[in-house]
Design an enzyme around this catalytic site. Structure first.
Site, PDB file in Angstrom:
ATOM      1  N   ILE A  56       0.872  -1.183   0.000  1.00 29.55           N
ATOM      2  CA  ILE A  56       0.000   0.000   0.000  1.00 29.55           C
ATOM      3  C   ILE A  56       0.905   1.227   0.000  1.00 29.55           C
ATOM      4  O   ILE A  56       1.785   1.336   0.848  1.00 29.55           O
ATOM      5  CB  ILE A  56      -0.867   0.021   1.303  1.00 29.55           C
ATOM      6  CG1 ILE A  56      -1.840  -1.173   1.346  1.00 29.55           C
ATOM      7  CG2 ILE A  56      -1.622   1.345   1.449  1.00 29.55           C
ATOM      8  CD1 ILE A  56      -2.935  -1.151   0.308  1.00 29.55           C
ATOM      9  N   HIS A  57       0.739   2.116  -0.968  1.00 25.63           N
ATOM     10  CA  HIS A  57       1.539   3.351  -0.910  1.00 25.63           C
ATOM     11  C   HIS A  57       0.864   4.573  -1.519  1.00 25.63           C
ATOM     12  O   HIS A  57       1.384   5.669  -1.436  1.00 25.63           O
ATOM     13  CB  HIS A  57       2.896   3.140  -1.602  1.00 25.63           C
ATOM     14  CG  HIS A  57       2.795   3.115  -3.095  1.00 25.63           C
ATOM     15  ND1 HIS A  57       2.484   1.986  -3.800  1.00 25.63           N
ATOM     16  CD2 HIS A  57       2.938   4.096  -4.016  1.00 25.63           C
ATOM     17  CE1 HIS A  57       2.440   2.259  -5.086  1.00 25.63           C
ATOM     18  NE2 HIS A  57       2.701   3.539  -5.256  1.00 25.63           N
ATOM     19  N   ARG A  58      -0.315   4.384  -2.149  1.00 22.48           N
ATOM     20  CA  ARG A  58      -0.975   5.526  -2.799  1.00 22.48           C
ATOM     21  C   ARG A  58      -1.387   6.573  -1.779  1.00 22.48           C
ATOM     22  O   ARG A  58      -1.939   6.218  -0.717  1.00 22.48           O
ATOM     23  CB  ARG A  58      -2.249   5.076  -3.512  1.00 22.48           C
ATOM     24  CG  ARG A  58      -2.014   4.179  -4.639  1.00 22.48           C
ATOM     25  CD  ARG A  58      -1.956   4.926  -5.938  1.00 22.48           C
ATOM     26  NE  ARG A  58      -1.446   4.013  -6.924  1.00 22.48           N
ATOM     27  CZ  ARG A  58      -0.705   4.358  -7.959  1.00 22.48           C
ATOM     28  NH1 ARG A  58      -0.393   5.615  -8.155  1.00 22.48           N
ATOM     29  NH2 ARG A  58      -0.273   3.474  -8.790  1.00 22.48           N
TER      30      ARG A  58
END
Ligand code: UD1
Length: 354
Positions: A198-200
């Site tokens: 997860i990085h957005r």
């Protein structure tokens, strides 16, 4: 006939794309000078990719990472312009949709140097994503648009882009996955559990969404092993939200993985949970079902073929149901991302046409 290419990279997925194209440029005898903007600067976000993928040392390393979007893009633009004035290439190649892509494209086009955009034509139709703005502007100013799929080419046509600028070559990430990951799944059931990335910004910078993701991962950890290589942005957000310790008690949190390690983890996993664009496709290439925590995807083919499921309204029961119920669909022979020779086609086109 082009004599010299400058390519601009900066962020993790671009190193993978550049690796396969760079190799083919060498094979085509077309000299390449690489500029690394420095957008990603941690060793495990940058150096390990150059080492593992045998990417030539960039001639310029601008060291411009961090800061707000406008600031980062603006500083990169100014510095790339300086490099281009020095190098005077026949064309500039940019990859994907990061701030480095946009800065490279703008710097080149303003100097009247033709821009070739690799991975053109992708659209999420969500203008709140910084990447969507980067894609639209880069495609608009690029002379050559190398698209990864029919859907991407159709998106460009729908925006009125001339057919002569669209060159459908397939997806360089498919080339890379074939080269570095293999496609055949090991026999027998996978046992790698669930691998998460997860990085957005839409997930990390929104406390409610981040809280839902943490709660869902903890819930899932009761059903299966959950491994989560954590991007620096996400690490910061989890720490600031006070969620790091709670998550670490249930989920295996690790440093970001190198590309080849990531492919191996995807291949061994039963299911992927992600908001990354690239990983949705890598899961598909390596025949692992994927659950995507976003309202939309650019890689619509993975959903249509049954390998990827979007959880659009983020909530714990839906995430848990989608992940625990994820199964590979019956395999088919659709090949929406080309034949694995996209990079060679790009190099040959640049050599012959620019
Ligand atoms: C960028 C791309 C995104 C791509 C992703 C891949 C844009 C707008 N987004 O997002 O499309 O999917 O790369 O990973 O360009 N940071 C570090 N060390 C690093 C890299 C980043 O600490 O090596 C920190 C930065 O200082 C910043 C944050 O992480 O605070 C986010 O980095 P940034 O490059 O702005 O965007 P990404 O989220 O990585």
């Amino acid at each position: 006939m082009a004599q010299k290419i400058v390519s601009v990279v900066g962020a993790r997925p671009q190193f993978v794309k550049a690796a396969v194209v760079s190799e083919q440029l060498r094979a085509a005898g077309l000299p390449e000078v690489m500029i690394h903007t420095g957008q990603h600067y941690d060793a495990n976000m940058s150096d390990v990719f150059f080492a593992a993928l045998g990417i030539p040392e960039p001639r310029y390393n601008l060291g411009i990472g961090g800061g707000r979007h406008g600031e980062m893009t603006g500083r990169q633009l100014a510095e790339i312009e300086r490099c281009l004035l020095e190098e005077r290439p026949d064309a500039v190649v940019v990859y994907g949709d990061t701030n480095s892509t946009l800065a490279g494209a703008l710097a080149a086009v303003k100097l009247h140097i033709p821009v070739a955009h690799v991975e053109a034509g992708l659209r999420s139709f969500n203008n709140r994503m910084p990447e969507e703005i980067n894609r639209i502007v880069t495609d608009r100013v690029s002379a050559v648009l190398f698209t990864p799929s029919q859907v991407a080419s159709a998106n460009l046509r729908a925006e009125g882009i001339a057919e002569s600028r669209i060159v459908e070559v397939g997806d360089v990430m498919y080339d890379a996955a074939l080269r570095y990951g293999g496609t055949a799944r090991p026999p027998g059931p996978a046992s790698g559990g669930c691998v998460v990335t997860i990085h957005r910004a839409e997930n990390t910078d929104d406390a409610t969404r981040l809280g839902v993701i943490v709660a869902a991962l903890i819930e899932l950890s009761r059903l299966m092993r959950v491994t989560f290589p954590v991007h620096p942005r996400t690490r910061k957000a989890l720490t600031e939200a006070g969620e790091w310790g709670r998550l670490a008690a249930h989920v295996e949190l690790t440093e970001p993985l190198g590309y080849i390690e990531m492919l191996a983890a995807v291949r061994a996993a039963d299911v992927i949970v992600t908001d990354s664009g690239g990983l949705q496709k890598e899961a598909y290439f390596l025949e692992t079902p994927c659950v995507t925590l976003r309202g939309e995807t650019e890689w619509v083919e993975t959903v249509a073929l049954g390998w990827n499921r979007l959880v659009t309204e983020l909530n714990v029961p839906d995430i848990v149901a989608a992940v625990s119920g994820a199964r590979p669909p019956a395999t088919d022979d659709a090949r929406p991302y080309g034949d694995g020779h996209a990079a060679a086609k790009i190099a040959q086109f640049l050599r012959a046409t620019i």
